[in-house]
Design an enzyme around this catalytic site. Structure first.
Site, PDB file in Angstrom:
ATOM      1  N   VAL A  26       0.860  -1.180   0.000  1.00  0.00           N
ATOM      2  CA  VAL A  26       0.000   0.000   0.000  1.00  0.00           C
ATOM      3  C   VAL A  26       0.894   1.227   0.000  1.00  0.00           C
ATOM      4  CG1 VAL A  26      -1.801   1.279   1.216  1.00  0.00           C
ATOM      5  CG2 VAL A  26      -1.798  -1.218   1.262  1.00  0.00           C
ATOM      6  N   GLY A  27       0.667   2.146  -0.933  1.00  0.00           N
ATOM      7  CA  GLY A  27       1.435   3.380  -1.021  1.00  0.00           C
ATOM      8  C   GLY A  27       0.547   4.585  -0.835  1.00  0.00           C
ATOM      9  N   THR A  31      -2.707   1.068  -4.257  1.00  0.00           N
ATOM     10  CA  THR A  31      -2.463  -0.223  -3.627  1.00  0.00           C
ATOM     11  C   THR A  31      -2.090  -1.213  -4.723  1.00  0.00           C
ATOM     12  OG1 THR A  31      -4.094   0.260  -1.911  1.00  0.00           O
ATOM     13  CG2 THR A  31      -3.468  -2.037  -2.194  1.00  0.00           C
ATOM     14  N   LYS A  47      -1.909  -2.374 -10.012  1.00  0.00           N
ATOM     15  CA  LYS A  47      -1.824  -1.164  -9.190  1.00  0.00           C
ATOM     16  C   LYS A  47      -3.150  -0.417  -9.313  1.00  0.00           C
ATOM     17  CE  LYS A  47       1.810   1.249  -8.507  1.00  0.00           C
ATOM     18  NZ  LYS A  47       3.012   2.086  -8.648  1.00  0.00           N
ATOM     19  N   ASP A 141      10.802   9.997  -8.251  1.00  0.00           N
ATOM     20  CA  ASP A 141      10.611   9.379  -6.933  1.00  0.00           C
ATOM     21  C   ASP A 141      11.525   8.165  -6.793  1.00  0.00           C
ATOM     22  OD1 ASP A 141       9.508   9.212  -4.393  1.00  0.00           O
ATOM     23  OD2 ASP A 141       7.918   7.868  -5.015  1.00  0.00           O
TER      24      ASP A 141
END
Length: 657
Positions: A26-27, A31, A47, A141
């Site tokens: 989970v980000g 998820t 995703k 990122d």
């Protein structure tokens, strides 16, 4: 308790194709699930965007656009995107499933890595980012959580596309601390203006962390970490791990320069620097075990060693770095390994035969003669070895990145001749300096032999051609013919340029760029069309109205309850009065009628009690007082009798007397 059991998506089938089997991670934006593509019978990663983000139409549009662009990136070190779709409120990406672990898992369990292992991970990461940078993408990122290491040893970079749609940090708690540790100063100081050099900076921080086992800037809060990134240089790794070679300090310093112009301009340039630094390191330096490495091993069923690439092992003689197969780490037979794994020896020699007993004392002794002969033989062998190893041979000196004049001087000082000098383009080596040598640097060579050198002409440059007004296909072909790469495609409305034709390029035509640079294209959607409001219309009438406006129609497979009668249009996407291009598709969701609710009996109740009860049941309330009820407070009658049903949301009129 297994949290996946509480996840409403586990066990469902999205789009009638992807069966969700388990939740992986989970980000902050999505998820990730392990799923099965029931059509192709393959396991993949799904995703799924968080519902709060999926409700943002602008975010979803950019998410889909970037996903389509990243899907065109074909590189062995990039997690591939197979499909993108929407199922109800779920917006998802179907991606390659990498069975293994993340670099974060490796660092957590192993601490600092050997320089060879760190470079073996960094190089494929830079190769993946380099392919993206040359195609016009910036990851934004990069961190150990987005570096996947498969069971087969392959290194892959994840989360391309989605991260490009987010320019700011929206939280300062929890996992965000791990993210701000890799932000470049310009991402903090000037958010939204980042280019490929922010990924270069993040990779420098990741390399520092692999070499030392810790992040360069630490603090009790994200604000402290951000301040340090802005105002403090990343310290050299050797300050924390004494003995690390200065080549690695230089590599980290180059990648993490606080001024972007001092960094390599993209991941391809940093990859060239990384390979050059590796070439200057000895095997002992590459295989040095840092004191920060954790000695605790990780036995059991979840042993992580099986998911570390073979290249993390130090090559034995005859290994991949010497031209043979890579050395492998094998489990110790028998009990659980005390040290986890050991090397299989490829250099074991058979035991020497036992020495013979001395001859009987009756035979003449030849001991003194044998000693003299052995000494003479040793002296002769030593002289021969000296002649072969020192007197006749030398090694090619380090010439890379030296100017042609410096290279000639160094060859002369080493007793070697300058051979053929050739010139070639290079995106990563400064003009006028040495790209390569033949034989290679460090190679064994006879004295007075010649060494050929290749000198950089600098990057090959080309001018962006004028493709405005060209069809997208022809524009892409023209860019490729000029040694440029078609990059990201954005679409805009245009009253002047036909649909599917190029409006503009970025950079514009005539701009001089390096060969292989990516060119972004803006393509016309055609003239805008106002989407008519067909809500509440019968489906056939709605289709006719949309076709008359030049739009296509798609009917959603699911129906919903609404205020409209069954068979009428409940909602439409895009919404009414928005703009679309001619030929675009409008999705219609058909109503299955309103939800019918039992009406409570409020006759005889006070007005306030009646209104409260009706509103709680889902109705709107209208008061009819007339002349006689101006001062009354009791409900004498209601428009729908108590116990009957009425559409939820409809209006119930109460008569007051």
């Amino acid at each position: 308790m297994d949290t996946t059991l509480q996840d409403p998506l586990v066990g469902q089938v999205l789009d009638g194709r992807y069966r969700v089997d388990a939740r992986i991670a989970v980000g902050g934006m999505a998820t990730v699930y392990r799923a099965l593509d029931t059509r192709l019978d393959r396991v993949l990663a799904l995703k799924v965007m968080h519902p709060a983000l999926a409700a943002d139409g602008t975010f979803v549009e950019r998410f889909i656009r970037e996903a389509k662009s990243v899907a065109r990136l074909s590189h062995p070190n990039v997690v591939q995107v197979f499909d993108q779709g929407t199922d109800g409120s779920y917006v998802y990406l179907a991606m390659e499933y990498v069975a293994g672990c993340t670099l974060r898992d490796v660092l957590r369990e192993r601490g600092a890595l050997q320089p060879r292992a760190a470079l073996d991970i960094l190089e494929p990461v830079l190769a993946a980012l380099g392919a993206a940078h040359r195609a016009g993408f910036v990851h934004r990122d990069m961190k150990p959580e987005n570096v996947l290491i498969g069971d087969d040893g392959r290194v892959k970079v994840a989360d391309f596309g989605l991260v490009r749609s987010v320019n700011t940090v929206t939280s300062t708690t929890g996992a965000v601390l791990g993210t701000v540790s890799y932000l470049s100063p310009e991402q903090i100081d000037q958010p939204g203006t980042a280019d490929a050099r922010v990924d270069v900076y993040a990779c420098g921080v990741v390399l520092y962390e692999m070499l030392t086992g810790s992040q360069p800037h630490e603090g009790d809060s994200p604000a402290i970490v951000l301040y340090k990134h802005l105002h403090e240089d990343v310290p050299p790794p050797s300050a924390r791990v004494p003995g690390l070679p200065y080549e690695l300090d230089e590599l980290v310093a180059s990648a993490t320069a606080r001024t972007p112009d001092l960094r390599p301009y993209d991941a391809v340039a940093l990859l060239a620097q990384t390979r050059e630094a590796r070439g200057r390191l000895s095997p002992d330096q590459l295989d040095a075990e840092p004191p920060q490495a954790l000695t605790t091993q990780y036995g059991g069923a979840e042993n992580r060693t099986s998911v570390i690439p073979r290249s993390l092992t130090s090559p034995l003689p005859g290994s991949a770095h010497a031209g043979g197969s890579p050395a492998r780490l094998l489990p110790v037979d028998g009990d659980e390994p005390e040290q986890g794994y050991h090397r299989t020896s490829v250099l074991q020699s058979p035991p020497l035969p036992p020495s013979r007993r001395e001859r009987s004392s009756g035979r003449p002794r030849r001991g003194p003669l044998l000693i003299v002969a052995a000494v003479l033989l040793a002296l002769g062998l030593g002289a021969g070895v000296w002649y072969i190893n020192s007197g006749q041979f030398t090694h090619v000196p380090a010439l890379l990145a030296k100017t042609e004049a410096q290279a000639r001087d160094r060859l002369d000082q080493a007793g070697l001749e300058t051979g053929k000098v050739t010139y070639d383009y290079s995106d990563t080596v400064k003009r006028g300096t040495v790209i390569s040598t033949d034989p290679g640097v460090g190679s064994r060579i006879r004295n007075h032999d010649s060494v050929s050198i290749t000198v950089s002409r600098g990057p090959q440059t080309v001018k962006v051609p004028d493709v405005e007004g060209w069809s997208l296909g022809k524009a892409r072909a023209r860019l490729k013919s000029e040694d440029l790469e078609p990059g990201m495609v954005t679409r805009e409305f245009s009253d002047d340029v036909p649909k599917g034709f190029v409006i503009s390029t970025a950079p514009g035509s005539g701009t001089t760029l390096r060969a292989g640079a990516a060119i972004a294209l803006t393509v016309s959607k055609g003239a805008p069309v106002d989407v008519p409001d067909v809500s509440g219309e019968d489906l056939a009438d709605a289709k006719a109205d949309l076709a008359e406006a030049g739009l296509k129609v798609e009917v959603a497979t699911t129906r919903v309850n609404s205020e409209f009668d069954a068979g009428q249009v409940a909602k439409q996407t895009p919404a009414a009065d928005s703009q679309a291009a001619e030929g675009d598709t409008v999705t219609l969701t058909v109503s299955k009628g309103p939800v019918m609710v039992e009406v409570p009996d409020v006759t005889g109740d006070s007005v306030d009690d009646a209104k409260s009860e009706l509103e709680d049941a889902g109705f709107q309330v209208d008061e009819d007082r007339g002349l006689l009820g101006l001062f009354g407070d009791t409900v004498k009658k209601q428009s729908v009798e108590g116990g009957d049903t009425a559409p939820k949301g409809s209006t119930i009129t109460i008569t007051i007397r």
